[in-house]
Design an enzyme around this catalytic site. Structure first.
Site, PDB file in Angstrom:
ATOM      1  N   GLY A  55       0.805  -1.207   0.000  1.00 23.67           N
ATOM      2  CA  GLY A  55       0.000   0.000   0.000  1.00 23.67           C
ATOM      3  C   GLY A  55       0.841   1.261   0.000  1.00 23.67           C
ATOM      4  O   GLY A  55       1.989   1.270   0.451  1.00 23.67           O
ATOM      5  N   SER A  56       0.263   2.338  -0.495  1.00 19.13           N
ATOM      6  CA  SER A  56       0.903   3.648  -0.411  1.00 19.13           C
ATOM      7  C   SER A  56       0.818   4.159   1.030  1.00 19.13           C
ATOM      8  O   SER A  56       0.087   3.625   1.858  1.00 19.13           O
ATOM      9  CB  SER A  56       0.218   4.629  -1.347  1.00 19.13           C
ATOM     10  OG  SER A  56       0.351   4.223  -2.684  1.00 19.13           O
ATOM     11  N   GLY A  57       1.565   5.210   1.308  1.00 18.28           N
ATOM     12  CA  GLY A  57       1.577   5.776   2.644  1.00 18.28           C
ATOM     13  C   GLY A  57       2.792   5.390   3.455  1.00 18.28           C
ATOM     14  O   GLY A  57       2.990   5.892   4.563  1.00 18.28           O
ATOM     15  N   HIS A  58       3.616   4.477   2.894  1.00 18.82           N
ATOM     16  CA  HIS A  58       4.809   4.006   3.603  1.00 18.82           C
ATOM     17  C   HIS A  58       6.092   4.582   3.011  1.00 18.82           C
ATOM     18  O   HIS A  58       7.176   4.068   3.272  1.00 18.82           O
ATOM     19  CB  HIS A  58       4.864   2.480   3.566  1.00 18.82           C
ATOM     20  CG  HIS A  58       3.702   1.810   4.204  1.00 18.82           C
ATOM     21  ND1 HIS A  58       3.416   1.949   5.549  1.00 18.82           N
ATOM     22  CD2 HIS A  58       2.733   1.009   3.686  1.00 18.82           C
ATOM     23  CE1 HIS A  58       2.321   1.244   5.833  1.00 18.82           C
ATOM     24  NE2 HIS A  58       1.882   0.682   4.720  1.00 18.82           N
ATOM     25  N   ASP A 111      -2.419  -8.358   0.843  1.00 15.53           N
ATOM     26  CA  ASP A 111      -1.207  -8.637   0.078  1.00 15.53           C
ATOM     27  C   ASP A 111      -1.077 -10.129  -0.203  1.00 15.53           C
ATOM     28  O   ASP A 111      -0.736 -10.530  -1.321  1.00 15.53           O
ATOM     29  CB  ASP A 111       0.024  -8.147   0.842  1.00 15.53           C
ATOM     30  CG  ASP A 111       0.106  -6.643   0.911  1.00 15.53           C
ATOM     31  OD1 ASP A 111       0.027  -5.990  -0.142  1.00 15.53           O
ATOM     32  OD2 ASP A 111       0.242  -6.098   2.017  1.00 15.53           O
ATOM     33  N   HIS A 221      -0.177   0.355  10.299  1.00 13.43           N
ATOM     34  CA  HIS A 221      -1.453   0.890   9.832  1.00 13.43           C
ATOM     35  C   HIS A 221      -2.349   1.290  11.000  1.00 13.43           C
ATOM     36  O   HIS A 221      -3.531   1.562  10.814  1.00 13.43           O
ATOM     37  CB  HIS A 221      -2.197  -0.154   8.978  1.00 13.43           C
ATOM     38  CG  HIS A 221      -1.366  -0.715   7.878  1.00 13.43           C
ATOM     39  ND1 HIS A 221      -0.972  -2.031   7.834  1.00 13.43           N
ATOM     40  CD2 HIS A 221      -0.841  -0.121   6.776  1.00 13.43           C
ATOM     41  CE1 HIS A 221      -0.255  -2.240   6.753  1.00 13.43           C
ATOM     42  NE2 HIS A 221      -0.151  -1.089   6.097  1.00 13.43           N
TER      43      HIS A 221
END
Length: 334
Positions: A55-58, A111, A221
């Site tokens: 996911g994005s945001g990392h 994932d 998260h």
């Protein structure tokens, strides 16, 4: 919540576009899928491909680790969400050099499902052999005897490095998978959250915590940790994180380790180096040698406050992969 965005719905696509425009000498976007990015370097025929994603945001994970010595491609998901099978498959097709592709990703339900589906599609539709290594380094997320249930957090960086080096060394698919899984089995992480991040599309915090509190073992998260309590000093925090890691890992006097102190997005490097200072003191006192160390934001959680500590127990094989040069936009090691 204050963020420098346009339409919140478009944040991931605009971020990807900006990243590709900023680093055209490292990475390119596939025309078949705008969430599928691959290296611009010419890789050797018969080299095993390395595909990472999540996911994005990392950021700088995961796009930042496509480059020489690490990944050949990345599939980008929505914020804190797995990429769909489609970009994973497109990257797989692009980076395959007739020796197969290894998928590296964290142990999260989305994932596991989507990378698994993509692997099946690669086999059935494209006749591409796929191997997998799943990161399970978070000691707070499951008991030692259930390591296969643990989350993957910042220790994923060491797995990328191990697999990327093995592929560069000319190892076959089976060997690259073995070394990547060995790296995971020798890696332990634990983190703490001090403030939440805010999802740009909802404006809501990832978790609730008081101004004078911290949460030990919090996930990247916002998944619940082991316990919530009063904010401690950096030394006491490092003592707790490292103590749990050492007990779980069995790392002891005479062992050699790689160390990562990873920021979660809004923790200043000043704080991270203070934590590292104490980590080094403890390891030195216990006769554990630090072979190499990394301090900074490597796998974050938007603007979450806090950090994690990661140890990888080294042997001759893992020391060799850690020594291998890397040249990525967000990680350079000579």
């Amino acid at each position: 919540m204050k963020k420098l965005v346009n339409n919140p719905v478009n944040v991931v696509d605009e971020m990807v576009e900006g990243y590709v425009r900023a680093h055209p000498d490292y990475i390119k976007q596939l025309s078949s899928n705008n969430r599928a990015l691959v290296t611009v370097r010419e890789t050797k025929q018969n080299k095993v491909g390395i595909l990472i994603g999540g996911g994005s945001g990392h950021e700088p994970g995961f796009m930042g680790y496509v480059g020489e010595g690490m990944a050949d491609g990345v599939a980008v998901g929505n914020i804190f969400s797995s990429p769909s099978p489609d970009p994973i498959l497109e990257v797989t097709k692009s980076i395959n050099k007739e020796s197969g592709v290894v998928y590296l990703y964290g142990n999260y339900a989305g994932d596991v499902m989507n990378f698994g589906m993509a692997a099946e599609m690669a086999d059935l539709e494209e006749d591409i052999e796929v191997g997998m290594a799943i990161a399970t380094d978070d000691v707070a997320s499951a008991p030692k005897e259930e390591k296969e249930k643990r989350r993957g957090i910042a220790g994923e960086l060491f797995i990328y490095k191990a697999a990327g080096a093995a592929a560069d060394f000319g190892c076959n698919l089976e060997e690259v998978v073995r070394i990547a899984r060995k790296a995971n089995d020798h890696t332990w992480s634990m983190g703490v959250g001090t403030s939440p991040c805010y999802h740009p599309q909802t404006g809501k915090p990832s978790f609730e915590i008081g101004d004078d509190e911290m949460e030990i073992g919090l996930g990247h998260h916002g998944e619940p940790g082991l316990e919530k309590g009063p904010l401690e000093t950096a030394d006491k925090l490092a003592d707790r994180l490292l103590n749990d890691i050492l007990i779980d890992s069995g790392i002891t006097k005479g062992d050699e380790v790689a160390v990562l102190v990873n920021g979660l997005g809004s923790t200043p490097k000043m704080d991270l180096y203070i934590v590292y200072r104490r980590v080094e003191q403890i390891l030195s006192e216990q006769g554990i040698k630090i072979y190499c160390s990394y301090v900074g934001d490597y796998i974050t959680s938007l603007e979450m406050g806090g950090c994690s500590v990661t140890l990888m127990k080294l042997d001759d094989e893992l020391t060799k992969v850690m020594d291998h040069p890397v040249n990525c936009p967000m990680f350079v090691q000579k």
